[in-house]
Write a protein that holds these residues in place. Structure first.
Motif: not given
Ligand code: AMP
Ligand code: MG
Length: 488
Positions: A293-297, A313-316
């Motif tokens: 998700l961190n490479v995607w966002l 904030d989305c990933l948190a």
């Protein structure tokens, strides 16, 4: 069926319209009647009569709009560039009986512009594994693709040996992977806005009510992914190839290759033969979900209102969502309330399983033989088997742990505890040996064992007459679990 073929209306760079390449002499493998009913397939005489020809790529019904999709991905942590549907076609999109979107995707349908070095085919072995696993996870209550059925054929496919070509009509709420967005960011960045709107409108329409729909959508993808992975951990499922091109944007399990269900408990278990570093080991799955998700966002920073800060904030919520879902699930498996004391008992229990290499599925289920023996003769047997496998020192650890555990249970409503334990600890999962026996028979033209395993896994939470001892047999503790090859 209620067709809703919308992907074909998107920018033409995103896909390639093409029919399947027919298989030679396709024959019945298995058909999932329940899925056919849910899709509305079962109400269409043409589809029901011709399902083998449709799956064999010999007949394309008029309402189908077959196409291969472009996507990219990070594989084993490295940017892999363009990938795409190399052997599968999106055949049709429909709304099911509940009004939910469902994709019909034919895997093993022949060459596409995205086939790279591959032959566009799928072999019977991997088709059966995918068919049974999608069914198993679905019936266990874990979001997953499933399948309408599969066919086998006379088409010969070369892997390590020559094998029979097969095709699976996969059914999933979406076939859009994280890798679709990665492809767009590299090869068609101007369509990101349109594509994001499509993902929201089709799969996350509730996010339209938010003040910032894109951020609401991204947060929802993060949360659904975290919950799916928590479900995997709880049931002991290892996906095996958590590349960004194998993760769906709906948080539904997709692309079964060298997956496995945990047998003797070893958190560091690597089930994929090609995973030399253990990147996708069972215990790493939660962290890998986050990595993906961190490479995607960051790709969404091209869109208005999306910044590094808002993406953070989305990933948190990822970690908290995972922990909440996992810990709650673990407590339910033990029939205990979600609180600190239950969790420390749960972690001691997992350590006991790990130290003694006990079978993950059977051991959890065996606890019903301890908590409510009178109603659970099958589980009492599991408990006997489990305790005889404990070494001298471990016997004492078990006595001590089980006394404290029972003391906790006694403070509760037994009925509730038993209900939680029965509905969260399966009796049957798809063990590699079960899949292998079904495959060996199918390769001889006998599909009865596929059917029996299919029926068994249709009710994984209850003891069944059609089961045999092998279905619940853990491999001997000194036999390492066989990693499964990626070649499929
Ligand atoms: P997988 O490892 O199955 O997730 O596949 C990774 C990529 O390789 C995807 O783009 C697949 O479509 C492609 N691929 C896998 N097997 C084949 C094959 N036999 N022929 C063509 N493409 C394939
Ligand atoms: Mg894949």
């Amino acid at each position: 069926m209620r067709y809703q073929n919308t992907y074909v209306n998107l920018d033409t760079r995103l896909y390639h319209e093409q029919p399947p390449t027919p298989l030679d002499n396709p024959r019945v493998g298995h058909f999932n009647t329940q899925v056919a009913q849910q899709l509305g397939w079962a109400n269409d005489e043409d589809l029901m009569t011709n399902w083998v020809e449709i799956l064999g790529g010999q007949y394309v019904p008029a309402n189908f709009k077959p196409l291969s999709m472009a996507y990219a991905g990070h594989q084993f942590g490295q940017w892999a560039g363009q990938l795409g549907d190399g052997r599968g076609l999106l055949m049709a999109q429909v709304l099911d009986n509940d009004g939910q979107p469902q994709d019909l995707h034919l895997k093993g349908a022949g060459l596409t512009p995205y086939s790279r070095m591959g032959d566009g085919r799928a072999v019977l072995r991997s088709t059966i594994r995918e068919y049974l696993c999608g069914h198993a996870l679905t019936q266990l209550g874990i979001p997953s693709s499933n399948a309408l059925g599969f066919v086998v054929s006379d088409t010969r496919v070369r892997r390590e040996r020559i094998e029979a070509g097969a095709a699976l009509m996969r059914v999933a709420d979406s076939h859009i992977r994280l890798g679709h967005v990665e492809w767009i960011a590299s090869f068609a960045p101007d369509v990101l806005g349109e594509f994001t709107d499509y993902m929201i409108d089709t799969y996350y329409p509730e996010c339209r009510d938010s003040e910032a729909p894109v951020l609401a959508f991204l947060t929802a993808v993060v949360e659904r992914t975290a919950r799916m992975i928590a479900d995997w951990q709880l049931i002991g499922f290892a996906h095996g190839v958590m590349n960004t091109d194998n993760l769906s944007i709906t948080g539904s399990t997709l692309d079964f290759g060298p997956f496995g269900f945990m047998e003797r408990f070893n958190p560091a278990w690597i089930n994929n033969h090609s995973d030399h570093t253990g990147r996708y080991a069972y215990q790493n799955q939660p962290a890998i979900g986050h990595w993906n998700l961190n490479v995607w966002l960051p790709h969404f920073m091209r869109l208005e209102g999306v910044t590094r800060e808002t993406l953070a904030d989305c990933l948190a919520p990822y970690e908290a969502t995972f922990m909440q879902h996992y810990q709650q699930g673990l407590c339910r498996k033990l029939g205990l309330p979600h609180q600190r004391e239950s969790l420390s008992l749960a972690f001691e229990w997992l350590t006991l399983l790990e130290d003694n290499l006990l079978d993950y599925t059977n051991s959890f289920r065996a606890l019903l033989g301890l908590v409510a023996p009178a109603d659970h003769p099958y589980e009492q047997k599991l408990l006997d088997t489990m305790t005889t496998e404990l070494s001298g020192d471990a016997q004492q650890v078990w006595q001590d742990w089980s006394a404290r555990y029972l003391a906790q249970i006694e403070q509760l409503l037994l009925e509730q505890a038993v209900n939680d334990m029965t509905t969260n600890n399966p009796v049957y999962v798809l063990r590699n040996s079960m899949a292998q026996r079904a495959i060996t028979a199918a390769e001889q033209g006998q599909f009865e064992e596929v059917d029996r395993v299919f029926r068994l896994l249709a009710n994984p939470y209850s003891v069944q007459d059609i089961a045999n001892d092998l279905d619940s047999n853990a491999p001997a503790p000194d036999t390492p679990q066989m990693p499964i090859s990626c070649s499929s």
